[in-house]
Motif scaffolding. Structure first.
Motif, short mmCIF file in Angstrom:
data_model
loop_
_atom_site.label_atom_id
_atom_site.label_comp_id
_atom_site.label_asym_id
_atom_site.label_seq_id
_atom_site.Cartn_x
_atom_site.Cartn_y
_atom_site.Cartn_z
N THR A 64 71.92 -83.71 -50.84
CA THR A 64 71.87 -82.98 -49.56
C THR A 64 72.84 -81.81 -49.50
N ALA A 74 71.44 -80.12 -46.21
CA ALA A 74 70.44 -79.21 -46.80
C ALA A 74 69.71 -79.92 -47.92
N TYR A 77 67.31 -77.97 -51.01
CA TYR A 77 67.29 -76.51 -51.10
C TYR A 77 67.88 -76.05 -52.41
#
Lengths: 330, 126
Positions: A64, A74, A77
Motif C-alpha cells: 500500500t 496507495a 500504484y
C-alpha cells in the motif's frame, strides 16, 4: 535438379529452414526453458495459495506504500508504475532493434541507453518494495500454530463503521524492565546467536490489549464478503492470551506479519528471481551498449546482437506481466 | 526475413505506416490494458465479484487481459509475427501445452489438500 544436388543443399550446412540465425533460435529456445522455470514457480505459488485459499493475504492490503507519500493508502500504484517503466524500456529496446535494421548507429546508442536507465529504475524500485515489505508496518502476533493475528479498531467513516488497522507499537505497554535480553555469541553457548528480538514481548501486547478497550483482533480467515474476519472483544482477548506466542514485525523467510509465511517466501523467491533476470539483462545491455558505441556491429554489418539481447529483455518484461497479475492483482 | 515487418494488428483492422509507428501503437494498447487492470483492482466493482468457473469473475478478467498483453509483447516486441510458422509453433505451442498441464496438476492438488484440511480430516488450526 538431381537428388544429389538437393541433398547437398539440405544437409550441407548453411541452410535455414526456420529463416532465423542459429543465435536467434537458441535465444528463443533458452526463453522457452526459462519460461517453463518461471511457470514452475508461479504454479507452485498457485498450489500454496489453493492450499490456503481461505486465509491467503490480500495483496491490496500488503502493498500500500508509495515512495515519499507516508501514511497515504496507495494500493498497487507503485507496482503499476514499475510495470509501466518496464514496458517503456521494452519499447525503447524495440526502437533500438528497429534502428539497428536501418544501420543507424546513433539511434541504437540512444535507445539502448534509455533501455538501461529503465532497467535500473525498475531494479531500484524492486529494492524499495522489498525494503518496505521486510520492514512491515503494523506488526502482528503469531500463534503457536503459525497463524497470524492482526489488530485494529472500528472507526466512523462517511457514516459507516470501517475496520482500521492499529500498529502494535501504538497500543503495546512497554514495561520498564525487559525480562529478555538478546543472546549473543559471546555469552553462554559459544558461537551461537539468535535473530533480532521483536520490539515488544507478548506480555506487553497483552497488557496493551487489556488497557485499550476498543482494539479487536483480526484473523486471516476470509469471510463471505471477501474480507478478513474480525473477532469480538471477548474472543480477541481469548485468542491472544491463549494462543499468542510471538510478536512479528515485517516479513522474512520465517515469519510474515501479513499472513501466511509462504506468501513472503514466494514473494522473495519469485520477485527476487525476476529481479535477478532484470539485473543480468541490464549488465548484458551495458555490454552491448559499449559494443555499439565502439562500432563493433557497424563493422560486422549487422545489428543482430542487439536483436538477440532485445529478445531476452522483452522476455523479462513478459514474465513481469505475469508476476504482476498473480502477485498483485488476482 | 526479419527486416520485413507485418504492420497490421487486430487481424488487419489497424494497419500502421511504419514499424516505429506500430511499436508506439502497441505501447498505447499495453498502457490502456494495464490501466484497466489497475483500475479494476482498486475499484473492485460489485458485478465482478460473482463466482465464475471456480474463481471470481474479476480474476478471470485479469488473467485474460494478461494473456492479451503477453500476446502483443511476444508478437510485436519480440517480432514473433514476422517469424516462420515452424519457429512460432515450436516455441509457442510447446510452452503453452506444458504450462497448462503443470497448472492443472498443481492447482488440482492444492485444492485437494485444502479440502482435506477443511473437512477436518487433518487438523491444522490449533
Amino acid at each position: 535438379m538431381s537428388t544429389a544436388v538437393a541433398e547437398g543443399k539440405t544437409w550441407g550446412g548453411g541452410n535455414q529452414p526456420l529463416k532465423a540465425s542459429y543465435g536467434k533460435m537458441m535465444m528463443w529456445f533458452f526463453i522457452v526453458s526459462d519460461a517453463l522455470t518461471f511457470s514452475g514457480f508461479l504454479a507452485a505459488y498457485g498450489f500454496s495459495r489453493f492450499k490456503f485459499i481461505d486465509a491467503w493475504p490480500i495483496a491490496d492490503e500488503v502493498f500500500t506504500h508509495f515512495p515519499f507519500l507516508h501514511g497515504v493508502d496507495a494500493p498497487m500504484y507503485y507496482v503499476a508504475f514499475m510495470t509501466f517503466v518496464l514496458i517503456m524500456s521494452s519499447v525503447t529496446m524495440v526502437l533500438a532493434v528497429d534502428a539497428g535494421h536501418h544501420m543507424n548507429k546513433s539511434k541504437v546508442t540512444f535507445y539502448m541507453f534509455l533501455t538501461i536507465i529503465g532497467g535500473l529504475i525498475f531494479v531500484g524500485s524492486q529494492a524499495w518494495e522489498w525494503n518496505t515489505f521486510i520492514k512491515g508496518d503494523y506488526g502482528a502476533v503469531q500463534t503457536k500454530g503459525g497463524n497470524i493475528l492482526q489488530f485494529g479498531h472500528y472507526v466512523e467513516k462517511d457514516g459507516e463503521q470501517v475496520f482500521k488497522r492499529v500498529a502494535v507499537k501504538d497500543f503495546a505497554v512497554a514495561t520498564a524492565h525487559k525480562d529478555r535480553t538478546q543472546h549473543e555469541r559471546k555469552n553462554g553457548l559459544w558461537f551461537v546467536n539468535e535473530g533480532t528480538l521483536p520490539s515488544y514481548t507478548m506480555d506487553e501486547v497483552i497488557h496493551g490489549l487489556q488497557a485499550n478497550k476498543d482494539i479487536l483482533v483480526r484473523t486471516q480467515i476470509i469471510n463471505e464478503d471477501g474480507e478478513k474476519t474480525v473477532l469480538s472483544r471477548g474472543e480477541s482477548l481469548d485468542q491472544i492470551m491463549k494462543n499468542g506466542r510471538l510478536v512479528v514485525e515485517g516479513a522474512n523467510l520465517h515469519v510474515n506479519e501479513y499472513g501466511s509465511p509462504l506468501f513472503a517466501d514466494f514473494f522473495f523467491f519469485i520477485t527476487g528471481f525476476h529481479g535477478f533476470h532484470v539485473f543480468s539483462g541490464v549488465v548484458i545491455n551495458i555490454i552491448i551498449f559499449f559494443n555499439v558505441v565502439l562500432g563493433t556491429y557497424e563493422r560486422r554489418g549487422s545489428y543482430e546482437m542487439v536483436e538477440k539481447v532485445g529478445l531476452y529483455w522483452h522476455f523479462v518484461d513478459l514474465v513481469w506481466v505475469f508476476v504482476f497479475t498473480f502477485f498483485y492483482l488476482v | 526475413m526479419a527486416h520485413e515487418h507485418k504492420l497490421e494488428i487486430f487481424r488487419g483492422l489497424l494497419k500502421f505506416k511504419s514499424n516505429t509507428q506500430k511499436i508506439w501503437g502497441v505501447l498505447i494498447l499495453l498502457t490502456i490494458v494495464t490501466t484497466v487492470e489497475v483500475a479494476l483492482g482498486i475499484v473492485k466493482p460489485e458485478w465482478s465479484m460473482a463466482p465464475f468457473l471456480g474463481m471470481k469473475l474479476l480474476n478471470w478478467i485479469f488473467i485474460i487481459l494478461t494473456i492479451v498483453k503477453a500476446y502483443y509483447i511476444t508478437w510485436d516486441f519480440m517480432h514473433m509475427r514476422d517469424e516462420t510458422k515452424g519457429l512460432r509453433r515450436a516455441v509457442v505451442w510447446t510452452t503453452i501445452f506444458l504450462i497448462l498441464y503443470l497448472i492443472f496438476i498443481l492447482l488440482q492438488e492444492g485444492g485437494y489438500v485444502f479440502d482435506i484440511y477443511d473437512n477436518g480430516y487433518i487438523k491444522r488450526d490449533f
